[in-house]
Write a protein that holds these residues in place. Sequence first.
Motif, PDB file in Angstrom:
ATOM      1  N   ASN A 411       0.994  -1.420  -0.008  1.00  0.00           N
ATOM      2  CA  ASN A 411      -0.111  -0.099   0.136  1.00  0.00           C
ATOM      3  C   ASN A 411       1.003   1.295   0.086  1.00  0.00           C
ATOM      4  N   ALA A 412       1.885   1.107   0.666  1.00  0.00           N
ATOM      5  CA  ALA A 412       2.869   2.331   0.562  1.00  0.00           C
ATOM      6  C   ALA A 412       3.331   2.632  -0.714  1.00  0.00           C
ATOM      7  N   LEU A 413       3.519   1.572  -1.587  1.00  0.00           N
ATOM      8  CA  LEU A 413       3.955   1.744  -3.046  1.00  0.00           C
ATOM      9  C   LEU A 413       3.012   2.458  -3.868  1.00  0.00           C
ATOM     10  N   LYS A 414       1.784   2.065  -3.637  1.00  0.00           N
ATOM     11  CA  LYS A 414       0.533   2.651  -4.126  1.00  0.00           C
ATOM     12  C   LYS A 414       0.256   4.220  -3.963  1.00  0.00           C
ATOM     13  N   THR A 415       0.570   4.306  -2.562  1.00  0.00           N
ATOM     14  CA  THR A 415       0.421   5.737  -2.020  1.00  0.00           C
ATOM     15  C   THR A 415       1.423   6.477  -2.611  1.00  0.00           C
ATOM     16  N   ILE A 416       2.538   5.900  -2.817  1.00  0.00           N
ATOM     17  CA  ILE A 416       3.595   6.758  -3.626  1.00  0.00           C
ATOM     18  C   ILE A 416       3.545   7.295  -5.015  1.00  0.00           C
ATOM     19  N   GLU A 417       2.619   6.347  -5.744  1.00  0.00           N
ATOM     20  CA  GLU A 417       2.503   6.447  -6.890  1.00  0.00           C
ATOM     21  C   GLU A 417       1.235   7.741  -7.100  1.00  0.00           C
ATOM     22  N   MET A 418       0.561   7.437  -6.260  1.00  0.00           N
ATOM     23  CA  MET A 418      -0.655   8.689  -6.232  1.00  0.00           C
ATOM     24  C   MET A 418      -0.123  10.011  -5.821  1.00  0.00           C
ATOM     25  N   GLY A 419       0.800   9.907  -4.696  1.00  0.00           N
ATOM     26  CA  GLY A 419       1.560  11.120  -4.128  1.00  0.00           C
ATOM     27  C   GLY A 419       2.142  11.816  -5.398  1.00  0.00           C
ATOM     28  N   GLN A 458       4.603  17.775  -0.936  1.00  0.00           N
ATOM     29  CA  GLN A 458       6.001  17.448  -1.110  1.00  0.00           C
ATOM     30  C   GLN A 458       6.609  16.710  -0.044  1.00  0.00           C
ATOM     31  N   ASN A 459       6.026  17.083   1.193  1.00  0.00           N
ATOM     32  CA  ASN A 459       6.257  16.609   2.619  1.00  0.00           C
ATOM     33  C   ASN A 459       5.769  15.102   2.685  1.00  0.00           C
ATOM     34  N   TYR A 460       4.661  15.072   2.350  1.00  0.00           N
ATOM     35  CA  TYR A 460       3.820  14.079   2.285  1.00  0.00           C
ATOM     36  C   TYR A 460       4.441  12.989   1.592  1.00  0.00           C
ATOM     37  N   LEU A 461       4.751  13.162   0.254  1.00  0.00           N
ATOM     38  CA  LEU A 461       5.283  12.310  -0.416  1.00  0.00           C
ATOM     39  C   LEU A 461       6.774  11.575   0.051  1.00  0.00           C
ATOM     40  N   VAL A 462       7.606  12.817   0.701  1.00  0.00           N
ATOM     41  CA  VAL A 462       8.782  12.304   1.303  1.00  0.00           C
ATOM     42  C   VAL A 462       8.487  11.425   2.448  1.00  0.00           C
ATOM     43  N   ASN A 463       7.374  11.630   3.265  1.00  0.00           N
ATOM     44  CA  ASN A 463       7.105  10.854   4.377  1.00  0.00           C
ATOM     45  C   ASN A 463       6.592   9.349   3.883  1.00  0.00           C
ATOM     46  N   ALA A 464       5.940   9.449   2.731  1.00  0.00           N
ATOM     47  CA  ALA A 464       5.395   8.204   2.310  1.00  0.00           C
ATOM     48  C   ALA A 464       6.636   7.140   1.723  1.00  0.00           C
ATOM     49  N   TRP A 465       7.616   8.024   0.994  1.00  0.00           N
ATOM     50  CA  TRP A 465       8.470   7.419   0.672  1.00  0.00           C
ATOM     51  C   TRP A 465       9.287   6.492   1.993  1.00  0.00           C
ATOM     52  N   ASN A 466       9.515   7.609   2.702  1.00  0.00           N
ATOM     53  CA  ASN A 466      10.121   6.920   4.143  1.00  0.00           C
ATOM     54  C   ASN A 466       9.364   5.714   4.527  1.00  0.00           C
ATOM     55  N   SER A 467       7.896   5.948   4.691  1.00  0.00           N
ATOM     56  CA  SER A 467       7.160   4.687   5.168  1.00  0.00           C
ATOM     57  C   SER A 467       7.059   3.430   4.365  1.00  0.00           C
ATOM     58  N   ALA A 468       7.488   3.540   3.071  1.00  0.00           N
ATOM     59  CA  ALA A 468       7.618   2.226   2.265  1.00  0.00           C
ATOM     60  C   ALA A 468       9.023   1.620   2.633  1.00  0.00           C
ATOM     61  N   LEU A 469       9.899   2.481   2.931  1.00  0.00           N
ATOM     62  CA  LEU A 469      11.364   1.898   3.301  1.00  0.00           C
ATOM     63  C   LEU A 469      11.214   1.224   4.777  1.00  0.00           C
ATOM     64  N   LEU A 470      10.425   1.864   5.671  1.00  0.00           N
ATOM     65  CA  LEU A 470      10.552   1.211   7.045  1.00  0.00           C
ATOM     66  C   LEU A 470       9.611   0.027   6.859  1.00  0.00           C
ATOM     67  N   ALA A 471       8.597   0.182   6.050  1.00  0.00           N
ATOM     68  CA  ALA A 471       7.728  -1.165   5.907  1.00  0.00           C
ATOM     69  C   ALA A 471       8.358  -2.206   5.286  1.00  0.00           C
ATOM     70  N   LEU A 472       9.416  -2.016   4.489  1.00  0.00           N
ATOM     71  CA  LEU A 472      10.437  -2.909   3.757  1.00  0.00           C
ATOM     72  C   LEU A 472      11.209  -3.395   4.847  1.00  0.00           C
ATOM     73  N   VAL A 473      11.719  -2.445   5.267  1.00  0.00           N
ATOM     74  CA  VAL A 473      12.948  -2.891   6.505  1.00  0.00           C
ATOM     75  C   VAL A 473      12.160  -4.018   7.571  1.00  0.00           C
ATOM     76  N   ARG A 474      10.829  -3.769   8.068  1.00  0.00           N
ATOM     77  CA  ARG A 474      10.281  -4.623   9.112  1.00  0.00           C
ATOM     78  C   ARG A 474       9.895  -5.922   8.233  1.00  0.00           C
ATOM     79  N   LEU A 475       9.595  -5.837   6.969  1.00  0.00           N
ATOM     80  CA  LEU A 475       9.118  -6.893   6.191  1.00  0.00           C
ATOM     81  C   LEU A 475      10.295  -7.800   6.097  1.00  0.00           C
ATOM     82  N   TYR A 476      11.506  -7.255   5.810  1.00  0.00           N
ATOM     83  CA  TYR A 476      12.814  -8.206   5.769  1.00  0.00           C
ATOM     84  C   TYR A 476      13.026  -8.803   7.275  1.00  0.00           C
TER      85      TYR A 476
END
Length: 484
Positions: A411-419, A458-476
């Motif tokens: 869902n973070a990836l989808k959020t980034i695409e829309m953001g 723009q800040n929302y997009l940066v935060n969404a990008w970071n959220s995707a990274l953190l979700a990926l870290v937690r997934l690994y």
Amino acid sequence: MKKRQQVNKSTRQQVSSNPLDFIFLSLVIIFLFPTNIFAQKDIELDIAVPEKWQIDSIYLTNNIIYNEWWHKFNDPTLDSLMTVALNNNYSLQAVENTLEKSYLALQKSKGAFYPTVGIDAQYNLAESSLNYYEETSSDANRTNGYINAGLNTNWEIDVFGKNRNYVKSNKSSYLATKASYQDAIMNLCEQVATVYFNLRSYQQQLIVANQNIESEKNILDITIARYESGLGTQLDVSQAKSVYYNTLATIPRLDAYITQCINQLAVLLGTYPSTLKDSLNDVSELPSIRHIVNVGIPMEVIRRRPDVRQAEYQIESQAALIGAAKADYYPKFSINGSFGFLSHDIDKFIDSESRMFSFTPTITWNLFSGLQTRKNVKIAEIELMENIDNYNNVVLSAIQEVETEMSNYANALKTIEMGQQVVEQGNKTLELSIDLYKRGLGTFTNVLDAQRTVLSDQNYLVNAWNSALLALVRLYTALGGNWE
């Protein structure tokens, strides 16, 4: 003298026959009661692991272990931070010490299989009282001294496997501690990556703020120029300044967040912040978020996770303790012996007449202990059920964690695409509103709204990008992380 020697000889023959009788008796008992009498049956766990994930199409189900998963972000700075943290983190070193203690406890418990051997040596000098008896002789020998030295040994024969079960329990405890150590490594790596990506996110927000400050300064200059030429109002200038200074006010807050992240990384790396500032002040872009993640199948993930393995070893350890507790129902067999010399005269100390030895096979059977043994067994069985419940809960949590992070990442990836689309349209809106305002065809209110929206998006997009990274870290991490 000869008579005494004959008596000693007959006594030694009688004693020497006892060990054979005792060993024969022990063998009979071992045959009647096999040493694995208390071996635990395979424990059936209640939890059923699903056969597959509720996955998104972005995932693959190949069985791949993500050792050193942080390399997948292709960030040399992150790689170096991980290396330093794994070598220097003090909390991890404390867990390493705990692991070493657990290993030593295992080795110590194995010592119960072997006899204990000691050496005793003493010299005794005593003087008796002449006034103790009613009639004494002035030439009585009041002083008596002797030398005594020898070896003594004690050996408890583990007929019913009590010591073996204790060793098995300690071995499982050691493996559980080892799994806990691997879990600590996983958590440390997750913390380092999380703080690092938060740091990069704040630095990107700082870039966004500076870019908007520059844009807002240009707009402020336009409002001033229009006001001075009589085409604008003082209100336009005041509103432009309000937006400009409001954005400027975010800079100290972002600087504080950046400093806080560097300080957190310093603790995780076991160093001081001053050693990290030079390398971390260089701003770099956030890593790519497009990763092909092989999530495997649930059973393989469960076997790989350290917390699940730790819970499993805790069950095995407690099951062995039940066997050790049940062994108290049955007798204990031990052998005590000693060999040495005792003499009043040192020149006769090693003569055959000074030799002495003892051999004492012992059977101890506690026939009644006020139901203590039964209660100890019951307590051990209850603790086993507690460990099983804990295992089942850990498995459920592991499945939930993996599927949650899979959903979060997708869902973070989808959020980034829309953001990204939102930011693109926001920039166009700002450009059009400025153009209309400069030509006198639009109000400054449209420009203000567009300014605030662009900064927020723009800040929302940066935060969404970071959220995707953190979700990926937690997934690994949820998929087993660093476990080998």
